[in-house]
Design a protein around this motif. Structure first.
Motif, PDB file in Angstrom:
ATOM      1  N   ASP A  44       0.831  -1.208   0.000  1.00  0.00           N
ATOM      2  CA  ASP A  44       0.000   0.000   0.000  1.00  0.00           C
ATOM      3  C   ASP A  44       0.865   1.257   0.000  1.00  0.00           C
ATOM      4  N   ILE A  45       1.937   1.225   0.791  1.00  0.00           N
ATOM      5  CA  ILE A  45       2.857   2.372   0.837  1.00  0.00           C
ATOM      6  C   ILE A  45       3.504   2.582  -0.531  1.00  0.00           C
ATOM      7  N   LEU A  46       3.953   1.476  -1.140  1.00  0.00           N
ATOM      8  CA  LEU A  46       4.576   1.575  -2.470  1.00  0.00           C
ATOM      9  C   LEU A  46       3.597   2.108  -3.508  1.00  0.00           C
ATOM     10  N   ALA A  47       2.337   1.717  -3.399  1.00  0.00           N
ATOM     11  CA  ALA A  47       1.342   2.200  -4.361  1.00  0.00           C
ATOM     12  C   ALA A  47       1.228   3.720  -4.291  1.00  0.00           C
ATOM     13  N   GLU A  48       1.229   4.266  -3.071  1.00  0.00           N
ATOM     14  CA  GLU A  48       1.162   5.719  -2.919  1.00  0.00           C
ATOM     15  C   GLU A  48       2.455   6.379  -3.394  1.00  0.00           C
TER      16      GLU A  48
END
Length: 493
Positions: A44-48
């Motif tokens: 999720d962090i990487l997606a942002e």
């Protein structure tokens, strides 16, 4: 005239087509290897983060992980059998980036490449760039974070009042503390074999002027030298002071200061301290201050203080940025884009905060200038983060509420009083001494660890045997090779 207008219109349409094509071009995916495991929310962090990277440089970041227990075996192998763009590297350690450079596993970062990332290039000092050179060429990007890692003794202060003790400020007061608290139902330092290395570091820091010298990993019984004579290396194992120190550790062990099963135990003294079954543990400053929140949770009302001989003896060494760096693999098909991703992770505050702290409101919030855990945080869902030490930057760093505030007080003090390692910019080529280093590692584990934890009956006999085995393993060959390389290095300065 009409013909000219037609030509112009055609050219404009062609340029517009090229523009649209460029806008539709797929982002370049950059693959990064890091140490540690994947957190629950890392994707999720990487997606942002990738939303920002696409907007800024049309790239995405993919992270692959090497679990802590696999580093010794898997980390060297990725440079042999895997295809990726960049990895965490170190100037020292079992696989220094100089070795990777000499074996052709990472690429040179040229002036032309750095011209593509001027913000990154200019943010890093000439000294730190020099620390990443091998044979005069840059092979890694150093971090921009001020770090000091002196090792010492972290101890529970509640026992000071209980037993009428002074603060620990010396080997003598440390011994008095251990003697008193052994009355508890557990060994004062209830740890494992890893404590031997920290004791050796503390012993080295207690000598008159000796500091770590290149050659043997700092995770072992390493080589030392005086900053005044940096090309004259020696092993403290061959000194009378080492014998005396091992005898002191034997005395401590006989008095019950160390766990009986320390050589075989798996649980660290730090974990046992947090569980209430150890009076203290051996650690460097960031480890001690970083455990502040855990202590507050596990041992309410307790404060763990810390003492290190390096502080008293003026041996706080400024850790070079090259000790936490990023290098680009020779298998990378996108070296320029990889360098641009590094620039964003280190020099863009939005990217930095996402990569280092996570998603605002989910992994962290900011209160009074500190990163704090949101009330809604659920570790099973929101737990995440990356061991991206090599991308840290003082300019964007946020203190955590879980860190002892004294960390940043000490860092500011030590910035003014620290010493520079005489070996900044030197990167050892270990090709000629690989077999000797492997043999020495085995000898250090077999003989050095038990001696440093006092787990021997006859110190004099064991030290004599230890020295003999080191000689047989080729420590003289290693010293000669390192001294030769250092002599050549300093001749160019």
């Amino acid at each position: 005239m009409k013909r000219i207008l037609c030509v112009l219109m055609a050219a404009m349409l062609m340029l517009a087509g090229l523009s649209f094509a460029a806008a539709d071009e797929a982002p370049v995916n950059v693959v990064l290897y890091l140490w540690g495991g994947e957190g629950n929310a890392n994707q999720d962090i990487l997606a942002e983060l990738n939303k920002v990277l696409i907007e800024k440089i049309n790239c995405t970041l993919e992270v692959r992980y090497i679990d802590w227990g696999d580093i010794a075996t898997k980390y060297p192998m990725i440079f042999i059998s895997d295809e990726f763009d960049m990895s965490f590297v170190q100037a020292q350690g079992d696989v220094p980036f100089s070795t990777l450079a000499n074996q052709g596993s990472i690429i040179e970062i040229t002036d032309e490449m750095l011209a593509e990332v001027p913000t990154l290039r200019d943010a890093i000092s000439a000294t730190n760039w020099d620390g990443c050179r091998v044979n005069g060429k840059i092979y890694a990007v150093p971090c921009l974070y001020s770090e000091f890692t002196p090792y010492g003794f972290a101890y529970r202060t509640s026992y000071l009042e209980k037993y009428g003790l002074e603060k620990v400020t010396s080997w003598e007061t440390m011994e008095a503390y251990l003697e008193a608290v052994k009355a508890e139902d557990f060994p004062p330092i209830n740890g494992n074999s890893s404590d031997a290395n920290v004791l050796f570091r503390m012993f080295t820091d207690s000598t008159a002027d000796l500091v770590y010298a290149p050659g043997i990993s700092q995770d072992q019984v390493y080589l030392t030298a005086s900053p005044a004579e940096p090309t004259k290396l020696s092993s403290l194992v061959y000194s009378d002071e080492f014998v005396d120190f091992c005898k002191k550790m034997q005395d401590w062990n006989n008095r019950g200061f160390f766990a009986m099963d320390a050589l075989a135990a798996s649980t660290s003294a730090k974990d046992n301290t947090h569980h209430g079954v150890s009076a203290g543990y051996l650690a460097h400053m960031p480890d001690w201050t970083g455990s502040y929140g855990t202590v507050n949770t596990d041992l309410p009302g307790e404060y763990v203080d810390w003492w290190a001989p390096a502080v008293d003896n003026g041996k706080i060494v400024n850790k070079a940025g090259a000790d936490n760096a990023a290098a680009i693999s020779t298998t990378s098909k996108h070296p320029i884009e990889t360098l641009k991703v590094i620039e964003q992770l280190m020099c863009d505050e939005t990217c930095y905060r996402l990569f280092q702290y996570g998603i605002y409101g989910r992994q962290y919030e900011i209160e009074n200038g500190m990163a704090v855990t949101p009330a809604s945080y659920d570790d099973a869902v929101d737990g995440g983060g990356f061991c991206g030490w090599n991308f840290r930057n003082d300019a964007f760093n946020l203190p955590y509420e879980s860190e002892d505030p004294v960390r940043y007080t000490l860092i500011e003090e030590w910035k003014k009083t620290c010493i520079e390692s005489p070996y900044v910019g030197f990167n050892l080529d270990t090709d000629a001494i690989k077999s000797e280093l492997a043999a020495i590692s085995d000898v250090n584990a077999q003989y050095g660890v038990p001696l440093l934890l006092g787990k021997v009956e006859d110190v004099d006999a064991k030290v004599a045997e230890y020295r003999e085995m080191l000689t047989m393993a080729g420590i003289d060959t290693v010293i000669a090779e390192v001294e030769a390389q250092l002599t050549a290095f300093f001749a160019t300065k």
